[in-house]
Design a protein around this motif. Structure first.
Motif, PDB file in Angstrom:
ATOM      1  N   PRO A 233       0.811  -1.223   0.000  1.00  0.00           N
ATOM      2  CA  PRO A 233       0.000   0.000   0.000  1.00  0.00           C
ATOM      3  C   PRO A 233       0.841   1.268   0.000  1.00  0.00           C
ATOM      4  O   PRO A 233       0.379   2.330  -0.430  1.00  0.00           O
ATOM      5  CB  PRO A 233      -0.819  -0.126   1.289  1.00  0.00           C
ATOM      6  CG  PRO A 233       0.002  -0.996   2.180  1.00  0.00           C
ATOM      7  CD  PRO A 233       0.652  -1.981   1.253  1.00  0.00           C
TER       8      PRO A 233
ATOM      9  N   VAL B 268      -6.928  -0.131  -1.522  1.00  0.00           N
ATOM     10  CA  VAL B 268      -6.308   0.175  -2.807  1.00  0.00           C
ATOM     11  C   VAL B 268      -7.288  -0.069  -3.945  1.00  0.00           C
ATOM     12  O   VAL B 268      -8.002  -1.086  -3.972  1.00  0.00           O
ATOM     13  CB  VAL B 268      -5.040  -0.685  -3.005  1.00  0.00           C
ATOM     14  CG1 VAL B 268      -4.429  -0.452  -4.372  1.00  0.00           C
ATOM     15  CG2 VAL B 268      -4.024  -0.394  -1.906  1.00  0.00           C
TER      16      VAL B 268
ATOM     17  N   SER C  95       1.044   2.485  -3.529  1.00  0.00           N
ATOM     18  CA  SER C  95      -0.200   2.329  -4.281  1.00  0.00           C
ATOM     19  C   SER C  95      -1.105   3.535  -4.054  1.00  0.00           C
ATOM     20  O   SER C  95      -1.018   4.203  -3.021  1.00  0.00           O
ATOM     21  CB  SER C  95      -0.944   1.060  -3.825  1.00  0.00           C
ATOM     22  OG  SER C  95      -0.170  -0.097  -4.021  1.00  0.00           O
TER      23      SER C  95
ATOM     24  N   LYS D  36      -0.098   7.679  -4.797  1.00  0.00           N
ATOM     25  CA  LYS D  36       1.132   7.040  -4.314  1.00  0.00           C
ATOM     26  C   LYS D  36       2.310   7.996  -4.372  1.00  0.00           C
ATOM     27  O   LYS D  36       3.342   7.750  -3.725  1.00  0.00           O
ATOM     28  CB  LYS D  36       1.433   5.791  -5.138  1.00  0.00           C
ATOM     29  CG  LYS D  36       1.651   6.058  -6.626  1.00  0.00           C
ATOM     30  CD  LYS D  36       1.792   4.759  -7.387  1.00  0.00           C
ATOM     31  CE  LYS D  36       1.922   4.996  -8.890  1.00  0.00           C
ATOM     32  NZ  LYS D  36       1.984   3.722  -9.642  1.00  0.00           N
TER      33      LYS D  36
ATOM     34  N   LEU E 123      -4.368   5.108  -2.873  1.00  0.00           N
ATOM     35  CA  LEU E 123      -5.315   4.705  -1.845  1.00  0.00           C
ATOM     36  C   LEU E 123      -6.675   5.347  -2.084  1.00  0.00           C
ATOM     37  O   LEU E 123      -6.784   6.471  -2.577  1.00  0.00           O
ATOM     38  CB  LEU E 123      -4.813   5.103  -0.463  1.00  0.00           C
ATOM     39  CG  LEU E 123      -3.487   4.487  -0.004  1.00  0.00           C
ATOM     40  CD1 LEU E 123      -3.128   5.004   1.378  1.00  0.00           C
ATOM     41  CD2 LEU E 123      -3.552   2.959  -0.008  1.00  0.00           C
TER      42      LEU E 123
ATOM     43  N   ASN F 136      -5.387   0.486   4.545  1.00  0.00           N
ATOM     44  CA  ASN F 136      -4.887  -0.237   3.382  1.00  0.00           C
ATOM     45  C   ASN F 136      -6.070  -0.558   2.466  1.00  0.00           C
ATOM     46  O   ASN F 136      -6.614  -1.653   2.474  1.00  0.00           O
ATOM     47  CB  ASN F 136      -4.168  -1.513   3.819  1.00  0.00           C
ATOM     48  CG  ASN F 136      -3.534  -2.255   2.657  1.00  0.00           C
ATOM     49  OD1 ASN F 136      -3.754  -1.942   1.497  1.00  0.00           O
ATOM     50  ND2 ASN F 136      -2.729  -3.252   2.968  1.00  0.00           N
TER      51      ASN F 136
END
Length: 445
Positions: A139, A171, A142, A159, A144, A169
């Motif tokens: 995460p 995504v 990534s 990100k 979010l 977390n």
């Protein structure tokens, strides 16, 4: 639903496999093209009308699938003369859309999902756009998705942003159900990014955009490394087993004294500290095929020591710390109630008897409904007799850890099925028992 598959990318990251001779969606993974796996999933969910947006080497996709009859579906094509981004083609495909909403999936994503569940969620929420979201093992790099308690999307965090806070977390996996009217927001010959230029502005205008969270299998296989991992997960049955049409097995985890160090009632984020073995233990659960779900009593809310938002922040810290090392929690549920009154600072709204407080089964029953869990094949791990009694009440297997209260609370006269010195040892014993059982069964045939 109808489905739109965006299959026009060049696939430069997968050049070692495609060698620029075939388009990326035709790359063979376990002897079948990525697109074939997708179409098989769509068919299993009663989706037979498909529009494929092609581009680079698109003629090879059209030659492979034709009108779709040989694969049991009906396929139309739109060929991008020039790349139009992740959503520019929606202006052109809207003339083929006959329903109020459609599924959008990218051609380099391997999926095995109960899409009917996602569709029901989309309908119930009266959503304009529903994003398939999940926790992932990285995460920290990534994008979010931020959602409220009703799963309504309230923001995004790129990100590329510096994160100086504890985060959930959650995504964006790259699978959507979109209202067909969204296509009207795209102009002719316009290159459009679906998230940045369509979804982000809609969220900022408070449009009904929702996040559908699921532990089912969805993986971008657009790189050689991910391609290899997905191939192995297809071969060992991990991909198919995660589909929520199939019964799931779960390891339910207590929080305080099991995942994090026991410090009494934790009411501030600074007091939360992981047990040394927690990361490796949860990673082992993730690899095993079991879901990893936290269910925890948090009477700190009823006691007035903190509010709901502070508990969520503590849980975000837990997810951030785990995610930094590739460990995933599939869900976190907590009970804020306590039946006993009399504390001077207590929050009377939460001083009530309830079914969600362990050893009650409210949190577990919620998970059973959401994730189709087979309790007889599942476990609960905790440091108190309350956890063991919860598992007994639910008909699950039980494991006591000797961290935290180590079963010395003496609230219930119960015996666990196994005891581990800590969470990691308990998980290892559970997984060893499962391996022995499977090996024993295979030895009979």
């Amino acid at each position: 639903m109808q489905a739109v598959i965006m299959a026009g990318g060049k696939g430069t990251r997968l050049h070692s496999i495609t060698k620029n001779e075939i388009p990326k969606p035709l790359a063979l993974i376990n002897d079948r093209a990525i697109l074939e796996w997708q179409i098989e999933c769509l068919k299993a969910n009663q989706i037979s009308k498909i529009i494929i947006v092609t581009g680079h080497l698109g003629e090879k996709i059209e030659a492979h699938f034709g009108n779709g009859a040989g694969f049991g579906v009906d396929i139309d094509y739109y060929r991008e003369v020039q790349p139009l981004g992740s959503a520019g083609a929606l202006h052109y495909v809207k003339e083929w859309l006959t329903e109020d909403y459609f599924l959008l999936v990218y051609g380099d994503v391997l999926i095995d999902i109960d899409l009917i569940r996602m569709e029901q969620f989309h309908i119930e929420k009266q959503s304009m756009a529903t994003l398939f979201v999940h926790p992932n093992s990285h995460p920290y790099d990534s994008d979010l998705v931020m959602a409220d308690e009703s799963q309504r999307v309230i923001g995004f965090d790129s990100k590329h942003n510096k994160r100086d806070y504890w985060y959930n977390n959650c995504v964006n996996a790259g699978l959507y159900i979109l209202d067909s009217k969204i296509c009207d927001l795209v102009n002719k010959e316009e290159t459009v990014d679906l998230e940045k230029e369509l979804l982000f502005p809609l969220v900022s205008k408070h449009s009904p955009i929702y996040a559908y969270s699921s532990p089912e299998y969805i993986k971008d296989v657009g790189t050689a490394d991910r391609f290899s991992v997905a191939s192995a997960e297809l071969s060992n049955g991990f991909v198919a087993a995660r589909n929520l049409k199939k019964k799931q097995k779960c390891i339910f985890l207590d929080r305080d004294g099991t995942i994090n160090r026991h410090k009494g009632l934790i009411s501030t984020v600074d007091d939360f500290e992981l047990e040394d073995c927690a990361i490796e233990a949860i990673k082992k659960i993730n690899r095993s095929g079991y879901l990893a779900i936290v269910i925890t009593n948090q009477p700190v809310v009823a006691r007035g020591l903190c509010d709901i938002s502070e508990v969520i922040t503590i849980h975000n810290k837990m997810q951030t710390l785990l995610g930094e090392h590739g460990a995933i929690l599939d869900d976190i549920l907590f009970c804020p109630h306590h039946p006993d009154k009399g504390f001077p600072e207590e929050n009377i709204l939460y001083k009530i008897p309830c079914n969600c407080r362990k050893p009650g089964l409210g949190m577990i029953e919620s998970c059973v409904n959401k994730y189709n869990i087979d309790l007889a094949a599942s476990w609960i791990i905790g440091d108190t007799t309350i956890d063991i009694q919860t598992g007994t009440n639910a008909g699950m297997h039980t494991a006591l850890v000797l961290t935290g209260e180590a079963g010395k609370d003496m609230k219930y006269d119960v015996q666990s099925d196994l005891t581990g010195s800590n969470l990691l040892e308990a998980v290892e014993i559970i997984l060893t028992r499962e391996d022995e059982l499977l090996n024993g069964l295979s030895g009979r045939h």
